[in-house]
Scaffold this motif. Structure first.
Motif, mmCIF file in Angstrom:
data_model
loop_
_atom_site.group_PDB
_atom_site.id
_atom_site.type_symbol
_atom_site.label_atom_id
_atom_site.label_comp_id
_atom_site.label_asym_id
_atom_site.label_seq_id
_atom_site.Cartn_x
_atom_site.Cartn_y
_atom_site.Cartn_z
ATOM 1 N N GLU A 13 75.815 20.464 -27.984
ATOM 2 C CA GLU A 13 74.510 20.866 -27.477
ATOM 3 C C GLU A 13 73.465 19.789 -27.680
ATOM 4 O O GLU A 13 73.552 18.989 -28.601
ATOM 5 C CB GLU A 13 74.042 22.140 -28.201
ATOM 6 N N GLY A 14 72.467 19.812 -26.814
ATOM 7 C CA GLY A 14 71.345 18.908 -26.977
ATOM 8 C C GLY A 14 70.251 19.318 -26.029
ATOM 9 O O GLY A 14 70.453 20.182 -25.170
ATOM 10 N N GLY A 18 66.453 24.066 -28.808
ATOM 11 C CA GLY A 18 67.114 22.831 -29.207
ATOM 12 C C GLY A 18 67.714 22.839 -30.595
ATOM 13 O O GLY A 18 68.283 21.840 -31.025
ATOM 14 N N VAL A 19 67.582 23.945 -31.318
ATOM 15 C CA VAL A 19 68.195 24.029 -32.633
ATOM 16 C C VAL A 19 69.212 25.155 -32.602
ATOM 17 O O VAL A 19 68.883 26.283 -32.248
ATOM 18 C CB VAL A 19 67.154 24.333 -33.740
ATOM 19 N N ASN A 20 70.461 24.832 -32.930
ATOM 20 C CA ASN A 20 71.477 25.872 -33.023
ATOM 21 C C ASN A 20 71.671 26.195 -34.504
ATOM 22 O O ASN A 20 72.268 25.406 -35.236
ATOM 23 C CB ASN A 20 72.785 25.392 -32.394
ATOM 24 N N GLY A 48 69.958 26.424 -21.637
ATOM 25 C CA GLY A 48 69.254 27.419 -22.445
ATOM 26 C C GLY A 48 67.794 27.413 -22.045
ATOM 27 O O GLY A 48 67.448 27.159 -20.899
ATOM 28 N N GLY A 49 66.918 27.664 -22.980
ATOM 29 C CA GLY A 49 65.494 27.722 -22.676
ATOM 30 C C GLY A 49 64.882 26.338 -22.574
ATOM 31 O O GLY A 49 65.532 25.312 -22.788
ATOM 32 N N GLY A 50 63.598 26.311 -22.218
ATOM 33 C CA GLY A 50 62.884 25.057 -22.111
ATOM 34 C C GLY A 50 61.435 25.224 -22.511
ATOM 35 O O GLY A 50 60.991 26.311 -22.860
ATOM 36 N N GLN A 51 60.713 24.129 -22.476
ATOM 37 C CA GLN A 51 59.292 24.146 -22.830
ATOM 38 C C GLN A 51 58.608 22.988 -22.125
ATOM 39 O O GLN A 51 59.214 21.943 -21.907
ATOM 40 C CB GLN A 51 59.144 24.002 -24.348
ATOM 41 N N PHE A 91 64.601 21.023 -21.979
ATOM 42 C CA PHE A 91 65.382 22.247 -21.945
ATOM 43 C C PHE A 91 66.741 21.989 -22.565
ATOM 44 O O PHE A 91 67.214 20.855 -22.616
ATOM 45 C CB PHE A 91 65.467 22.853 -20.552
ATOM 46 N N GLY A 92 67.325 23.036 -23.095
ATOM 47 C CA GLY A 92 68.546 22.892 -23.874
ATOM 48 C C GLY A 92 69.789 22.997 -23.005
ATOM 49 O O GLY A 92 69.857 23.829 -22.111
#
Lengths: 454, 496
Positions: free
Chosen positions: B439-440, A383-385, B407-410, B420-421
């Motif tokens: 992005e978020g 979540g951080v770019n 993207g990834g997640g948790q 997740f991203g």
């Protein structure tokens, strides 16, 4: 072929130097070797669940010839493996491409801090004591609150490592140290609802571990979330609890590493000397404080570890450098090479520290009409770019209304950019909390963050 | 908390190529990783020391990576690791010792160390040993071992990717291309008669681009990786991969802030399997279930997802990133249906947890390396096809977010809350995909999201390779799904 051979650090240094002596002509060789042993105990239901232990050894060889770099590593110090690793690194050089700034660190005149970090205390802890520590941690979590229904993980770990780094440019350093850690994941249950908490600590010596904090923090995180609900979506003031503040500061420090700056991947490139944060923020990287696990005498290229100011009164003071980024930037290394034995040195912080501010602990929420205390975040890796600075991470904790903490919230995100967040710091706690590994961090208050929930 | 992230050449391992130019044919005729007489003697030593059950896990891993950055080869790395872990159990106690000393003496010492832990209180009985052999060798299931391919060809691939990305658009200012290969050979034997080997070869290429514009910097990344050898590049052109990554970065230069709050979300096929990995996959791992750390505990037979949702974990699904012939406890992988038409049918199991339940393992016992204890892990986790045309799903969405790439997640398995991203997403307005979004993260609650799936497409695809992290161990996993819609997920944007 003798994987059982025991080395002391002088012998490791001698081994590293011997490999470096193979350098021919303009070839540069850097060798990092290490040995270690570790034990991890997990307790469950009042007994030991598992005990894992082992020895390890590793070598990493970096070869640079005419600006071309090759690297190879292996998980053994057997004679044939050492020779093979050097040969592999040399082969890898053949496919590298010349970079005039590439080269090993050259000795500078900065003296290392001279820290004695090789406290043998962890070596005197028996397996029985380690098991007892893990079982005791589980028991204490279970008895901390009647709502604690179980402990998913209660663990003790310790390790002892020895390493040496030598280079054909005349560097030869060595270190030897132990460390230990505990961690717990208690479950709190109320009716159908279960919440999980986590806390851990790590220290050079067993008697420096703050087990009381681990028990209190992990169980209160779990019980504190019982009954949490999804908050409304709105822009609010956010108080970052010290562990969360530390996670964000870690991200900020990483984008102040010169490698991301040089490659056009940092939002703070070309901003040295400018105000990038609120004037209350002072950020230094200080590996010279021996009480933190980030303390070090040398960096990953064998140069003296040193204190580096990154942000002073909100003004960006400079970037962190290793030998390569320094040469490319026509400056000196800041002793900020970070690496494992098995990897090339990168650039990063050893022990980032934020100076405490002026908000007393009991006044932290007083001026916040509407906000949230964030006690935990998830999805930092996704979540951080770090290039754009955009961040959006899962968050949970407590709501703040009318200057006081109120009910818990979960299933929400907080979002902004690192750039806006640094400038939006509206206060820093006067009291720093000791976190795992001895790092200290005050809570941070940040204005105007987007909270997303319902 | 468990998470998935895109694998890098680092997480693929930093191990070394062989020092001699051995070919695949030469490898197959090699000896088992550990001589079977030594395996037998080691396991006997563990039982003699009082263990009830003992296992030997041997691993030999070699890998290589190339990093191409700023238009040139920046890093050329190789690595090699060999070692053995001995696991001994007695009752509920597990002892584990690992060593890189593969001599008979070194292994016997490790066996006794592990047994000493497990047998603190118990004096175990002898178990009849099976006669080991037969399956102690495995062939790599690949056409061309990557290590047999000249390094200059790997560099050429990366250069082609770099060229393609830079020529895609003038806004592309930085390109990093990575190539990674790994070969992991394992041998597992235990005192219940398991003796099995596998030879796992994985090959991967990824391209990351930075685009610069008035709004700052944006990034785009694409990764292709399979449990295959060099033949990966018969079907995948690095230049096409690079163009996709570059276009993603450029597209995002014009992105507007994502919404903040609960929004209908359509997830493109293959782009969101990680949602299920996080939303329920981890919660169906028997070790978490058994400790009460999963919201899916005690729910077998219940409706846990919308009708039509079938979730499968399938380690046999070659050549996907999470494919294995055997798991790291020597059991053959298999196709496990976890949720059938919305009903929870089973969890995933390793040896220890299935022993306690008196059932057979499901082939989900995995470990990062010989220094780690195995635990329950996913392999390739996916949702099967529904019957709706994906175009109809979008057209049927008046307003929402279309996620083209995640993207990834948790996940927090105790509550089921997961994030997740979104690395590429767009607004849907009046049934049409419109503007790109910044992005978020998305956040949702697994059990709720499974019930909130209100449209399932007929266009199933697997997604990008991932590395799943759990309790500090990373293993390669795959995931996939058809295009689908979730009635409401919380989008963590900044737009009001």
């Amino acid at each position: 072929m003798n994987g059982r051979r025991q080395y002391d650090t002088d012998e490791l240094a001698q081994l590293a130097r011997q490999v470096c002596e193979h350098a021919q002509g303009s070839e540069q060789i850097e060798v990092c070797v290490s040995t270690g042993r570790s034990t991890t105990v997990r307790a469950y239901n009042g007994d030991v669940e598992s005990l894992r232990s082992g020895h390890s050894a590793a070598i990493g060889v970096r070869v640079i010839t005419d600006g071309r770099q090759g690297f190879a590593s292996a998980g053994s110090l057997d004679d044939d493996v050492v020779a093979d690793t050097l040969a592999a690194a040399r082969r890898n050089v053949m496919f590298g491409e010349p970079d005039p700034h590439q080269g090993l660190a050259e000795p500078d005149d900065v003296l290392p801090p001279g820290l004695d970090l090789s406290d043998p205390a962890v070596l005197s802890v028996s397996d029985a004591d380690k098991i007892a520590a893990a079982i005791d941690l589980e028991r204490r979590c279970l008895s901390a609150d009647p709502r604690i229904s179980g402990v998913r993980v209660a663990a003790w770990s310790d390790g002892w490592s020895q390493s040496a780094l030598a280079s054909s440019t005349g560097i030869c350093v060595q270190s030897e140290h132990g460390s230990c850690s505990v961690g717990a994941q208690p479950l709190a249950t109320d009716g159908d609802e279960t919440q999980i908490g986590y806390a851990g600590d790590a220290a050079w010596r067993p008697d420096e571990l703050d087990v009381d904090r681990v028990v209190t923090e992990s169980t209160s995180l779990a019980t504190g979330q019982l009954g949490a609900s999804k908050p409304p979506s709105e822009r609010v003031a956010v108080v970052l609890a010290p562990p969360v503040a530390a996670a964000f500061i870690g991200v900020v420090a990483s984008v102040l590493a010169a490698d991301s700056v040089l490659k056009g991947r940092s939002p703070f490139a070309d901003r040295v000397g400018e105000q990038i944060a609120d004037e209350r923020l002072h950020l230094v990287d200080d590996p010279t404080d021996p009480t933190t696990l980030g303390a070090a005498n040398f960096d990953g290229e064998g140069l003296a570890a040193r204190r580096n100011a990154l942000i002073s009164a909100g003004v960006l003071r400079g970037f962190l450098h290793n030998a390569y980024t320094a040469r490319r930037s026509d400056t000196a290394s800041t002793g900020s090479a970070v690496r494992g034995t098995r990897s090339l040195p990168g650039v990063g912080t050893h022990a980032p520290v934020v100076a405490t501010g002026d908000i007393a602990a009991d006044m932290l929420y007083a001026s916040i009409e509407k906000g949230v205390l964030v006690r935990g975040v998830s999805g930092l890796h996704s979540g951080v770019n770090p290039t754009s600075g955009d961040f959006s991470v899962g968050a949970w904790g407590h709501r703040i209304s009318g200057g006081e903490l109120s009910e818990p919230f979960r299933e929400a995100t907080i979002a902004s950019t690192l750039q806006r967040m640094l400038l939006g710091i509206g206060g820093i706690g006067a009291t720093a909390e000791r976190l795992a590994g001895g790092m200290s961090m005050p809570p941070l208050v940040v204005a105007d963050i987007a909270l997303s929930g319902v | 908390m468990h998470h998935v992230s895109a694998p890098t050449s680092e997480t693929l391992g930093s191990f070394m190529t062989r020092t001699s130019d051995t070919t695949a044919a030469a490898e197959i005729t090699a000896e088992p990783l550990v001589n079977l007489d030594v395996v037998d003697a080691t396991l006997r030593a563990a039982l003699d020391a009082g263990g009830e059950w003992a296992e030997l896990f041997a691993e030999d891993r070699e890998s290589a990576s190339v990093v191409f950055d700023e238009g040139r080869v920046e890093e050329m790395n190789s690595g090699r690791d060999r070692g053995v872990g001995i696991r001994v159990t007695a009752g509920e106690v597990t002892g584990y010792a690992h060593t890189s000393d593969l001599s008979a003496q070194g292994l016997a010492d490790a066996a006794r160390t592990a047994a000493a832990v497990a047998t603190r209180q118990l004096r175990g009985g002898m178990v009849d040993m099976m006669s080991l052999g037969g399956a102690a060798l495995a062939e790599p299931r690949v056409a061309v071992l990557p290590a047999s391919v000249g390094t200059e060809r790997k560099v050429a691939l990366l250069r082609a990717a770099d060229d393609a990305a830079r020529s895609t658009h003038e806004a592309i200012t930085q390109v990093t291309a990575r190539y990674g290969e790994s070969r992991r050979r394992i041998l597992v034997a235990n005192t219940h008669g398991v003796c099995a080997a596998d030879d796992q070869v994985r090959t991967l290429i990824s391209v990351s681009c930075v685009a610069s514009g008035d709004g700052g910097l944006q990034t785009g990344r694409e990764t292709v990786g399979y449990t295959v050898g060099w033949e990966l590049f018969d079907d995948h052109d690095p230049a096409e991969l690079a163009e996709r990554a570059a276009r993603r970065a450029v597209t995002k230069l014009a992105a507007r802030p994502a919404p903040s709050g609960e929004v209908p979300v359509v997830i493109a096929r293959g782009g969101g399997g990680v949602l299920f990995h996080e939303a329920c996959g981890h919660g169906l791992e028997a070790d978490l279930v058994r400790k009460g750390a999963s919201v899916f505990a005690d729910r077998v037979g219940e409706q846990v997802a919308a009708a039509g949702v079938t979730l499968v974990d399938d380690g046999t699904m070659g050549p996907e990133w999470g494919a294995l012939a055997i798991d790291d406890e020597g059991h053959p992988t298999q196709r496990n249906e976890l949720i059938s038409d919305g009903v929870l049918t089973d969890y995933m199991w390793d040896w220890l947890r299935s022993r306690d339940e008196g059932r057979v393992p499901s082939g989900n016992g995995r470990r990062q390396s010989y220094t780690h204890l195995p635990m329950v892990r996913m392999t390739n986790t996916f949702v099967t096809n529904g019957d709706i045309d994906p175009a109809d799903i979008i057209a049927d969405t008046p307003w929402g977010v279309y996620v083209a790439h995640l993207g990834g997640g948790q996940v927090n398995t105790a509550t089921g809350d997961f994030v997740f991203g979104m690395t590429e997403s767009y607004l849907i307005e009046d049934g049409v995909i419109t503007e790109p979004l910044r992005e978020g993260n998305l956040i949702g609650n697994g059990p709720q999201v499974l019930l909130d799936i209100d449209a399932l497409g007929n266009d199933f695809a697997m997604g990008s390779p991932g590395t799943c992290g759990k309790d500090g161990q990373g293993v390669p996993v795959g995931d996939g799904q058809p295009t689908l819609r979730v009635r409401a997920l919380t989008v963590g944007g900044t737009a009001a």
